[in-house]
Write a protein that holds these residues in place. Structure first.
Motif, short mmCIF file in Angstrom:
data_model
loop_
_atom_site.label_atom_id
_atom_site.label_comp_id
_atom_site.label_asym_id
_atom_site.label_seq_id
_atom_site.Cartn_x
_atom_site.Cartn_y
_atom_site.Cartn_z
N LEU A 232 52.31 36.39 -27.45
CA LEU A 232 53.68 36.10 -27.07
C LEU A 232 54.66 36.35 -28.22
N ILE A 233 55.90 36.64 -27.83
CA ILE A 233 56.94 36.95 -28.82
C ILE A 233 57.02 35.83 -29.86
N ALA A 234 57.04 34.59 -29.36
CA ALA A 234 57.16 33.43 -30.25
C ALA A 234 56.00 33.39 -31.24
N ARG B 225 54.11 35.96 -32.29
CA ARG B 225 54.11 37.06 -33.25
C ARG B 225 55.04 36.76 -34.39
#
Lengths: 420, 298
Positions: A64-66, A68
């Motif tokens: 997930l973006i968070a 990474r």
């Protein structure tokens, strides 16, 4: 070859921050050739962008973006791979202190658990927590993977010291399952699917060989009592099936066959299994089946949540339940609160009458009392609004386990394991 | 060697269907026309047999359909006596005065979410069955089987409910609804194997056929009135098949002459490009799926 036979093994992995869990899973996928070319290219280019001179296989699962942005894993991820012999589902759980709930969740569907240890750091608080959860869930297999052996020059002594300390911990906790120890370097690929010659002192097998050879739950099945829980009553009331009344549900443990006398644990009413089927296809006998339909001889009162036993067995239907409880939510328990208890497909209201003791995971000691708060594990006494049949929890009879739901927020607050 | 289909997965999917029907008041099956939702329909029929499937199917129609997929849908609904609701993105565009994307990459994919959320509200659905699988993509790998969405259809990865053992908690507060994923634990290969073993019919698009296509960004795009072609792009006829079937503007074809189920599966087994790689909408950014999910895409 029997087309209806394919092994499926569910595994949970857990580790602490930075012990290389994502790299290990990436390595397993990479070496069993599960990574499609487009994904591999994406990883190559992302590794390059970060200035790495090796393939960062952890990028495969750090999704997930968070995550990474922070370089961490925040929730249970499911990963799928296979060998010619077997399919595997990995529930990959993060290793932060605050995420015990994810570890319990991942382990709840697993037949085996891989506990990762950084060879340089040895056994941490997390490691104790992981083993304790495996103990709580009575997993029959644990694989202790001592990773990053490349960073300690593959020294046998480092591995053996960790192994002895872990064995002392097993004794203290009283863990009954089988434990396998394995030195490896997920980054270099040593010990994951093969041995590259760095650890001549270790005989093997590799992690993949071990996973391929682990017995499945069914194969380990001991003599277990018949437990069937009703999920959904099928009543078509159609012109073709005017009187059909099928009890769709799950055969959790034991075996049964057509002609077997059964009784409803709630009411004590008995009947005989007239026929069994799966979507119209008749079967004569069955064991462990999540989706089985029973048709009975008599019209007894049977509804969703009811548990069927063989007739000669005594039901353990009760309102007072002693259980080990793992609290999963950020909102702590407030004395006097009423919760919804869900056991399989059955629900009733309940109250927590007392907290007998709680485990201190730092030194693995039980202490009297304690609070039910995020990540706590305690022994409690429950009072149910309606009596339920509850078997003591065991890894074979998972029907014993229950969850507690908040009656307003509807969130899942806790998971419990009834004691005898 | 390729693995077989584990029957445990079929049981699990059917268990999930039954659980959702017991726990929700107004479930609906989101039907896309793709193979995963076709497999889902088969599982729904089995879960309640010999009773009728106790919920309708709903197709969120972008208006950019493959004609073959529409014909297949209608035939299937007829054959199994299912109820079908069609909600059109075109209606959303008209009613809300939305300005559509323009240019060669224009797609109604983002608008689909709006139509879906409006339809959920209109029909008061509290649960939507979807054919998503955890092996498709990294964001999906972290999603629960009962995935709770808030009033705005948003998915909140940090606040998911833990799912322990087989216990599914579908209790929700007013305004919330749930996406239910019965084939969460299947892989693409499992779906193909299941379709083959059960001899489930698929739209002809999945098999090699000749059609008008053009090449763009290394992918084969189906020519259609819905895609604006750029200067220098030219269509030609080619033998192709589709690995996924969605909206015509976001589904790429692969060159193939696999006309039978065996041939198709042989190709998939040997394939080196993952399934969603042929979905044009995912190529837009590395985290495309997560961004769309946060906004209510199923």
């Amino acid at each position: 070859m029997d087309i209806f036979k394919m092994d499926l093994l569910r595994i949970a992995t857990s580790g602490s921050v930075d012990d290389g869990k994502s790299t290990l899973i990436g390595r397993l996928l990479y070496e069993t050739k599960q990574i499609p070319e487009d994904k591999l290219q994406a990883i190559e280019s992302a590794s390059f962008k970060r200035g790495l001179d090796f393939l960062d296989l952890s990028l495969l699962t750090d999704g997930l973006i968070a995550e990474r942005a922070q370089g961490i894993t925040i929730d249970v991820a499911h990963i799928y791979f296979h060998t010619p012999e077997r399919k595997f589902i990995i529930a990959d759980t993060p290793g932060h202190v605050e995420y015990t709930r994810n570890m319990v969740t991942g382990a709840s569907t697993a037949q085996a658990s891989i506990i990762l240890i950084d060879a340089r750091k040895g056994i941490l608080e997390q490691t104790k927590r992981h083993l304790f959860i495996a103990h709580l869930l009575q997993l029959s297999r644990v694989i202790v993977a001592v990773n990053k052996m490349d960073l300690v020059d593959y020294e046998e002594e480092v591995f053996r010291n960790i192994q002895s300390e872990f064995e002392r911990m097993i004794e203290r906790i009283g863990f009954q399952g089988k434990v396998h120890f394995l030195p490896m370097s997920a980054l270099k690929g040593e010990g994951v699917t093969q041995f590259l010659g760095y650890q001549k002192w270790f005989e093997g097998p590799s992690l993949l060989d071990l996973l391929t050879e682990l017995p499945l739950m069914e194969e380990e099945d001991k003599e277990e009592s018949f437990r069937f829980q009703v999920q959904h009553v099928i009543r078509p009331k159609s012109s073709t099936h005017p009187d059909f009344r099928g009890f769709a549900g799950s055969l959790h443990t034991g075996e049964t066959r057509v002609g077997q006398r059964i009784s409803n644990a709630r009411s004590g009413q008995s009947s005989t299994i007239k026929s069994m089927e799966k979507w119209g296809k008749a079967i004569n006998s069955s064991k462990k089946d999540l989706a089985l339909t029973l048709i009975l001889e008599d019209e007894i009162d049977l509804r969703r949540g009811d548990i069927l036993l063989h007739e000669n067995e005594v039901a353990s239907t009760r309102k007072q339940v002693k259980a080990e409880l793992c609290w999963l939510n950020g909102a702590s328990h407030q004395a006097g609160s009423t919760y919804i208890l869900q056991q399989g497909t059955a629900r009733t209201k309940c109250k927590i009458k007392s907290i007998n003791k709680s485990i201190d995971l730092l030194n693995l000691e039980w202490k009297a009392g304690g609070e039910l708060e995020s990540n706590s594990i305690s022994e409690i006494e429950l009072q149910l609004a309606s009596p339920l049949h509850m078997d003591p929890y065991s890894s074979v009879n998972k029907l014993g386990a229950f969850i507690l739901i908040h009656p307003q927020s509807m969130l899942t607050l806790a998971v419990g394991f009834p004691k005898g | 060697m390729s693995p077989n289909f584990p029957r445990e997965l079929e049981n699990e999917a059917i268990y999930i269907f039954r659980e959702a029907v017991e726990q929700f008041k107004h479930p609906v099956l989101l039907f896309s026309g793709g193979k995963d939702s076709i497999a889902l329909v088969q599982l729904a029929i089995r879960a309640f047999y010999p009773a009728k499937v106790p919920f309708p199917l709903m197709h969120i129609d972008t208006g950019h359909n493959f004609p073959e997929a529409l014909a297949f849908r209608d035939e299937m609904v007829q054959k199994f006596g299912l109820d079908l609701i069609v909600e059109k993105v075109e209606d959303t565009i008209q009613e809300q005065g939305i300005i559509e994307e323009k240019g060669p990459y224009a797609s109604r994919n983002a608008l689909q979410s709006i139509t879906l959320l409006d339809a959920i509200e209109k029909h008061k659905f509290d649960a939507c069955f979807g054919g998503a699988r955890r092996d498709e993509e990294k964001a999906r790998a972290k999603e629960r089987i009962f995935s709770v969405r808030d009033d705005f259809g948003q998915w909140s990865p940090e606040q998911q409910r833990p799912e322990l053992f087989n216990m599914l908690n579908g209790s929700i507060q007013t305004g919330e609804n749930v996406r239910v994923f019965p084939i969460s634990n299947w892989t693409e290969w499992d779906v193909w194997n299941y379709i083959k073993e059960e001899e489930i019919a698929l739209p002809s698009l999945y098999f090699a056929h000749e059609r008008e296509v053009f090449h763009r960004d290394g992918m084969i795009w189906p020519a259609s009135p819905y895609i604006q072609m750029s200067k220098g792009e030219e269509t030609h006829r080619q033998i192709v098949r589709f690995r996924t079937v969605g909206d015509m503007t976001c589904t790429a074809a692969v060159a193939s002459d696999a006309r039978s189920m065996e041939d198709v599966m042989g190709e998939i087994w040997a394939a080196k490009i993952s399934e969603r790689g042929a979905r044009i909408d995912d190529q837009r950014s590395e985290a495309a799926m997560e961004e769309r999910k946060l906004n209510g895409y199923f």
